[in-house]
Enzyme design. Structure first.
Site, PDB file in Angstrom:
ATOM      1  NE  ARG A   1      -2.675   0.593   3.425  1.00 17.40           N
ATOM      2  CZ  ARG A   1      -1.971   0.909   4.688  1.00 17.40           C
ATOM      3  NH1 ARG A   1      -1.267   1.877   4.636  1.00 17.40           N
ATOM      4  NH2 ARG A   1      -1.926  -0.242   5.439  1.00 17.40           N
TER       5      ARG A   1
ATOM      6  CG  ASP B   1      -9.423  16.034 -15.081  1.00 17.32           C
ATOM      7  OD1 ASP B   1      -9.023  15.257 -15.935  1.00 17.32           O
ATOM      8  OD2 ASP B   1     -10.522  15.476 -14.371  1.00 17.32           O
TER       9      ASP B   1
ATOM     10  CE  LYS C   1     -12.608   7.733 -18.848  1.00 16.52           C
ATOM     11  NZ  LYS C   1     -12.567   7.854 -17.320  1.00 16.52           N
TER      12      LYS C   1
ATOM     13  CE1 TYR D   1     -17.392  10.934 -15.746  1.00 11.10           C
ATOM     14  CE2 TYR D   1     -16.363  10.956 -13.587  1.00 11.10           C
ATOM     15  CZ  TYR D   1     -17.119  10.381 -14.474  1.00 11.10           C
ATOM     16  OH  TYR D   1     -17.432   9.131 -14.314  1.00 11.10           O
TER      17      TYR D   1
END
Ligand SMILES: Cc1ncc(COP(=O)(O)O)c(C=O)c1O
Length: 379
Positions: free
Chosen positions: A49, A174, A199, A102
């Site tokens: 992690r 973004d 994406k 978005y």
């Protein structure tokens, strides 16, 4: 490093494996690492992690291609967004967000962060003066997408960086739609870049992931602390797929742009199309800014259809090679109706999208086949 974009995308963070010479970083499917005596870490790794070598390779590559000090990889774009906002904001703070963003980002602000005490205000981020006027003393972050999803609006990154910095706030960009190949916000003054690596970075519709790239080592360190404390990290296989995607980002983006330009040409002269939204069009209100800050104009195209919502839905249903589906940025072309699909969560809000809107993610198939499919779907 002074290497070019393509060289960094293929090599940054990816030395040949010291044990075997493997030229691609292995998938370190491991949770923990043997210590040589208590606290004696062999290569800085103690628990996956906190850090994992495959993820480290991706994180170093992301930082290099965005020109930032530190890259961090997450389980999704929204996990990256949540980690960023809870690192830099505290209850009582305020964030300016695009009035076109978005839908999932809007939902994160409206349904999660607001309950946590962070308020938000949608603003027209294409208008630097409007953004400056909306800043309050408690504004901590100016959050932009450019181009925006799904209306392809453009924000002036350098102009907004100075608004943010004058106000003691951060500029977060973004960069999902442009990808680092077409636009590098940190070089224009942004403090942090966000990606849905699902994406263009991944590029093959086979992995969900997210990234943050911090301009400064100090912000990078704070984000890394929260990445570990909150735990929404990218797994090693997902990191490996994304790393593989990044290697071909430059060539894919060139073809996405070539094909999008052909699609725009077709749509612009089609009698059933009332408006084409693409920053490469000279009449687009953000064209000049986009031309200044982007290498090319990208693979995303939206358009409005004569006949309203039902006609737009019908175009989506009729397309065949353009697959009807959410998401974007993969090699295969996708078509969707934002109002009923990706942006349904913004219905009834200031971010609601026009009902006659269709969004295309133009892939890298043979351009003539894409044009034939669209012509047929439009009828
Ligand atoms: C511009 C933009 N940012 C962020 C996200 C969220 O990313 P993810 O779906 O990987 O959580 C998306 C998803 O579509 C997006 O389009």
């Amino acid at each position: 490093m002074n290497e070019g974009f393509e060289t960094l995308a293929i090599h940054a963070g990816q030395e040949a494996d010291p044990h075997t010479g493997a030229v691609v970083p292995p998938i370190y499917a491991v949770s923990t690492y043997k210590q040589d005596g208590v606290g004696g870490l062999r290569a800085g790794y103690e628990y996956s992690r906190s850090a994992n070598p495959t993820r480290t390779a991706l994180e170093e590559c992301l930082a290099a291609v965005e020109g930032g000090a530190r890259g961090l990889a997450f389980a999704s774009g929204l996990a990256a967004e949540d980690t960023l906002l809870r690192t830099v904001c505290a209850p009582g703070d305020h964030v300016l967000i695009p009035d076109d963003a978005y839908g999932g980002t809007f939902r994160l602000f409206a349904k999660v962060l607001e309950r946590w005490g962070v308020s938000y205000e949608p603003v027209s981020i294409g208008d630097v003066d409007a953004v400056r006027a909306a800043v309050r003393p408690e504004t901590k972050v100016i959050w932009v997408e450019t181009p925006t999803n799904p209306l392809l609006g453009i924000a002036d990154i350098a102009g907004l960086a100075s608004v943010a910095h004058d106000a003691g706030a951060l500029l977060a960009v973004d960069n999902t739609f442009a990808s680092p190949y077409l636009q590098q916000p940190i070089g224009l003054g942004a403090d942090v870049v966000i990606h849905s690596t699902t994406k263009y970075a991944g590029g093959h519709s086979d992995v969900v992931g997210g990234a943050l790239v911090a301009a400064s080592a100090e912000l990078g360190e704070r984000l890394a602390y929260h990445q570990n404390a909150m735990g929404a990290v990218a797994g090693p296989f997902d990191a490996w797929l994304t790393l593989r995607g990044l290697k071909t980002l430059a060539v894919r983006m060139e073809r996405h742009c070539d094909n999008a330009e052909r699609v725009v040409e077709l749509l612009a002269s089609h009698p059933k199309v009332t408006q084409v939204l693409y920053p490469g069009l000279p009449e687009h209100p953000g064209h000049e800014v986009a031309a200044k800050q982007m290498r090319r104009f990208g693979g995303m195209v939206s358009f409005r259809v004569a006949g309203g919502e039902q006609a737009a839905v019908e175009v989506c249903n009729q397309a065949k090679l353009f697959t009807l589906g959410e998401s974007l940025g993969g090699v295969e072309s996708l078509i969707e109706h934002p109002g009923r699909m990706t942006h349904a969560s913004a219905a009834g809000s200031p971010l609601e999208v026009p009902a006659d809107l269709v969004r295309l993610s133009v892939g890298i198939e043979t351009a003539d086949d894409l044009l034939a499919d669209l012509s047929r779907a439009l009828g």
